[in-house]
Structures are given as structure tokens and as C-alpha cells.
Design a protein around this motif. Structure first.
Motif, mmCIF file in Angstrom:
data_model
loop_
_atom_site.group_PDB
_atom_site.id
_atom_site.type_symbol
_atom_site.label_atom_id
_atom_site.label_comp_id
_atom_site.label_asym_id
_atom_site.label_seq_id
_atom_site.Cartn_x
_atom_site.Cartn_y
_atom_site.Cartn_z
ATOM 1 N N LEU A 228 0.821 -1.208 0.000
ATOM 2 C CA LEU A 228 0.000 0.000 0.000
ATOM 3 C C LEU A 228 0.852 1.254 0.000
ATOM 4 C CD1 LEU A 228 -2.813 -1.006 2.518
ATOM 5 C CD2 LEU A 228 -3.042 -0.712 0.053
ATOM 6 N N ARG A 229 1.944 1.236 0.721
ATOM 7 C CA ARG A 229 2.806 2.422 0.791
ATOM 8 C C ARG A 229 3.421 2.742 -0.567
ATOM 9 N NH1 ARG A 229 4.619 5.488 4.803
ATOM 10 N NH2 ARG A 229 6.604 6.575 4.588
ATOM 11 N N LYS A 230 3.686 1.723 -1.348
ATOM 12 C CA LYS A 230 4.238 1.941 -2.683
ATOM 13 C C LYS A 230 3.177 2.427 -3.662
ATOM 14 C CE LYS A 230 7.882 -1.559 -2.314
ATOM 15 N NZ LYS A 230 8.404 -2.850 -2.858
ATOM 16 N N THR A 231 1.905 2.098 -3.390
ATOM 17 C CA THR A 231 0.842 2.379 -4.341
ATOM 18 C C THR A 231 0.100 3.673 -4.038
ATOM 19 O OG1 THR A 231 0.534 -0.003 -4.665
ATOM 20 C CG2 THR A 231 -1.256 1.440 -5.388
ATOM 21 N N LEU A 232 -0.234 3.883 -2.765
ATOM 22 C CA LEU A 232 -1.042 5.047 -2.398
ATOM 23 C C LEU A 232 -0.266 6.349 -2.526
ATOM 24 C CD1 LEU A 232 -2.954 3.788 0.760
ATOM 25 C CD2 LEU A 232 -3.869 4.112 -1.518
ATOM 26 N N ARG A 233 -0.976 7.399 -2.921
ATOM 27 C CA ARG A 233 -0.388 8.723 -2.918
ATOM 28 C C ARG A 233 -0.265 9.216 -1.486
ATOM 29 N NH1 ARG A 233 -4.578 9.510 -6.987
ATOM 30 N NH2 ARG A 233 -5.778 10.373 -5.249
ATOM 31 N N TYR A 234 0.570 10.219 -1.300
ATOM 32 C CA TYR A 234 0.792 10.762 0.038
ATOM 33 C C TYR A 234 -0.523 11.269 0.634
ATOM 34 C CZ TYR A 234 2.577 13.774 3.751
ATOM 35 O OH TYR A 234 2.814 14.363 4.956
ATOM 36 N N LYS A 235 -1.370 11.875 -0.186
ATOM 37 C CA LYS A 235 -2.650 12.387 0.291
ATOM 38 C C LYS A 235 -3.542 11.260 0.775
ATOM 39 C CE LYS A 235 -6.644 15.133 -1.162
ATOM 40 N NZ LYS A 235 -7.272 15.884 -2.280
#
Length: 346
Positions: A228-235
Motif C-alpha cells: 500500500l505504501r508503494k501504491t497510495l499517494r501521500y494524500k
């Protein structure tokens, strides 16, 4: 004399050095858990019980009355709250046994161990399913329609509770009270029809808790969070729902991890050369202290909702003020209007 042999031409005896190891030393002092429990546990367990029951009941009311179970993630949040309540119901019995030196009846032993196991495995599996659900939503690996999503979630959670009940059957069926010294202890009673000895079952129950109650949620969380950390945007990573799921899982692992590690080392102390007096004493003390710390976990989740979920704070305000016009289910993201109404009402 058995430990000496006479020299052939002398008037004195010779001590055989190898026999020195057989000379008994001072007795090994065992850790007495009843002292710590009698001083700390009654008040602590009762406080955790009251705070946890009130907090988790409020969570369940907000989820069912305001947020609504039409949102799939709320079904998983509800299951975690139910698991916390199951665990909390065992704490008054723990407080009583700590204050009175043990359990009194067979039924109390079964209830305490059964509720403890249901709560523990319910929390572990519920948090794991909540993490996996977030992972599937992000990667669009889910049922296509909302109705089918709810049906899938209900089926998954029903199967999960069946698994939890099956996992706790040994505790319900084979835990019995027995007298040890001045205490009535509740411990596993080996089934007579099974050939395995007592140590085997002790190892089995410890590994079951370590694997299903800690390692499985830990590995699932690490895998999902890395992806998820690699996929999701910072927002997206700063959204209330993502932060809440992340925090619930991290707190569970941090508070139950030390107890699982201490219990594993204590159970397999012979395999790790930890059987000497000092190390055994420290292990037994560590198991007791970390178990008390793990018990506090069941009252933590409601505080995480209040801190991290704006929608929950709004709905909780409506619940306290008994505002009838806000009783419709709302999304976790529909917070701005509710916050204004709730603030003006207060």
C-alpha cells in the motif's frame, strides 16, 4: 562412605572431584506472580474493564446507528469491537482471582479461558481482515457491486467467527481448575484418549497463540502495508480511514508482541538454555508483566477512533446529545456538515 574411596596405604580419604557436581546447592527461588497480581491487578483490571466496555459499546452504537453497516469497513470495525468486549468480560474474573488467590469452580475456569481466547483470536483475525479489506479495496480486488460487497463481507466475517470458535475449542473443553499450593489454578487438562504428554500440549497451545495470534497478523500487516505504501499517494495515506486501520493494527502488534515473545521463551526455555534460576525467574516475571500490558489493549481502540477519525467524533457528539435528525447512516468522509450542526447544538 559413598562419596569417598580409601587410599591403599594412607590414613586419609581422597574426595572424588567428579562427585562435587552432585552436591545439592541452595534451592532455586521461583517467581511468585500472586504478589504482583494482588497489588496491581484488581484495580487495573477493573479500570480497564469499565473504560473498555463503555468505549467499545459507544463504538458499536456509532457504527450501527450513524455510520451504518452499508459501508463494508464498518462491518470489520464492528467485529473488532465485539472481540474486544469478549476479552474485557474476562477481566472481572481475573481481578477476582488475583484478589482471592485463584478460581473457585470449573464453570468459572471455562468462562474465563474461553472469553480470553475468543477475544484474543477475534482481535487478531478481525484486525487482519480489516487490513486485508483495505488492501483489496486499493487494488480493486473486490466484488463489483455494493450489495455483493456487503454480502461478501458478511460471509467472510461469519466464516471468521466459525474459525475463531474452532480455535478456542481446546480451551473450552480441556481447561480445568486444580489446586497447587495455596492457589486454585486454571490450566490445561490433557485429554485421556490422546497419547501426547503434558509438555506437548503446553508447547502446542503456546505455538497456536504465537502463530495465529501474533505472527500471522504481523506478516499480513507487513505485506499489505509495504504494498500500500508503494501504491497510495501521500494524500491517500493521510486519510482518516487509512490512519485508523494502520494505528489499530500497530497498537495490537505492539501490545501483544512482548507477551507472545516472553511466553514463547518461557515455554521453550530448555531449548534456549534459559533454565537456570535467574533466567527462569526473569522469564516468569516477564510473562506476567507483559500479560498485564496486553490486557490493557482492549480499551485502547475507542481512543484511536476519537483521535484519528473526525467522522467518529462528530457521530459521538450526536450520540451524547441524542440528536434525532442525525441518526441516518453516513459515510466516514461526510463530516463537515455534521461537525457544524453538532458544534452549534452543543
Amino acid at each position: 562412605m559413598a562419596n569417598y574411596t580409601a587410599a591403599p596405604d594412607e590414613d586419609y580419604d581422597v574426595l572424588i572431584e567428579d562427585e562435587l557436581d552432585n552436591i545439592p546447592g541452595p534451592p532455586c527461588q521461583k517467581y511468585n506472580a500472586s504478589i504482583l497480581l494482588a497489588q496491581l491487578a484488581p484495580l487495573l483490571y477493573f479500570s480497564v474493564f469499565v473504560v473498555g466496555i463503555l468505549g467499545n459499546i459507544m463504538v458499536m452504537l456509532v457504527l450501527m446507528k450513524y455510520k451504518g453497516l452499508r459501508h463494508v469497513e464498518n462491518i470489520y470495525f464492528l467485529n473488532v469491537a465485539i472481540s474486544n468486549v469478549c476479552f474485557l468480560l474476562a477481566l472481572p474474573f481475573w481481578a477476582y482471582t488475583a484478589n482471592h488467590g485463584g478460581l473457585l469452580s470449573n464453570s468459572v475456569c471455562i468462562v474465563v479461558v474461553g472469553l480470553y481466547s475468543l477475544g484474543l483470536y477475534g482481535q487478531a483475525l478481525g484486525n487482519t481482515l480489516l487490513t486485508v479489506q483495505r488492501y483489496l479495496v486499493v487494488f480493486n480486488m473486490r466484488c463489483s457491486k455494493a450489495a455483493r460487497m456487503r454480502l461478501c463481507s458478511i460471509i467472510i466475517n461469519a466464516v471468521a467467527w466459525i474459525i475463531i470458535i474452532l480455535l478456542t475449542l481446546p480451551e473450552f473443553l480441556y481447561y480445568r481448575p486444580h489446586r497447587e499450593g495455596q492457589e486454585n489454578l486454571c490450566s490445561f487438562n490433557k485429554p485421556e484418549f490422546l497419547p501426547a504428554e503434558g509438555p506437548f500440549w503446553k508447547h502446542f497451545l503456546t505455538l497456536k497463540m504465537n502463530i495465529l495470534g501474533f505472527l500471522f497478523p504481523l506478516f499480513t500487516f507487513v505485506f499489505c502495508y509495504v504494498r500500500l505504501r508503494k501504491t497510495l499517494r501521500y494524500k491517500d495515506r493521510r486519510s482518516d480511514l487509512f490512519k485508523l486501520v494502520f494505528a489499530i493494527m500497530v497498537v495490537f502488534l505492539l501490545m501483544w508482541g512482548p507477551y507472545n515473545i516472553a511466553l514463547f521463551l518461557s515455554t521453550f526455555r530448555e531449548n534456549f538454555s534459559l533454565s537456570d534460576c535467574k533466567r527462569a525467574y526473569n522469564l516468569d516475571k516477564g510473562v506476567q508483566v507483559t500479560k498485564i500490558m496486553a490486557a490493557i489493549h482492549s480499551c485502547i481502540n475507542p481512543f484511536l477512533y476519537v483521535i484519528l477519525d473526525k467522522a467518529f467524533r462528530t457521530h459521538l457528539c450526536h450520540l451524547w446529545t441524542a440528536s434525532p435528525h442525525q441518526s441516518r447512516p453516513e459515510s466516514a468522509q461526510d463530516t463537515s456538515l455534521g461537525e457544524v450542526n453538532c458544534t452549534s447544538h452543543v
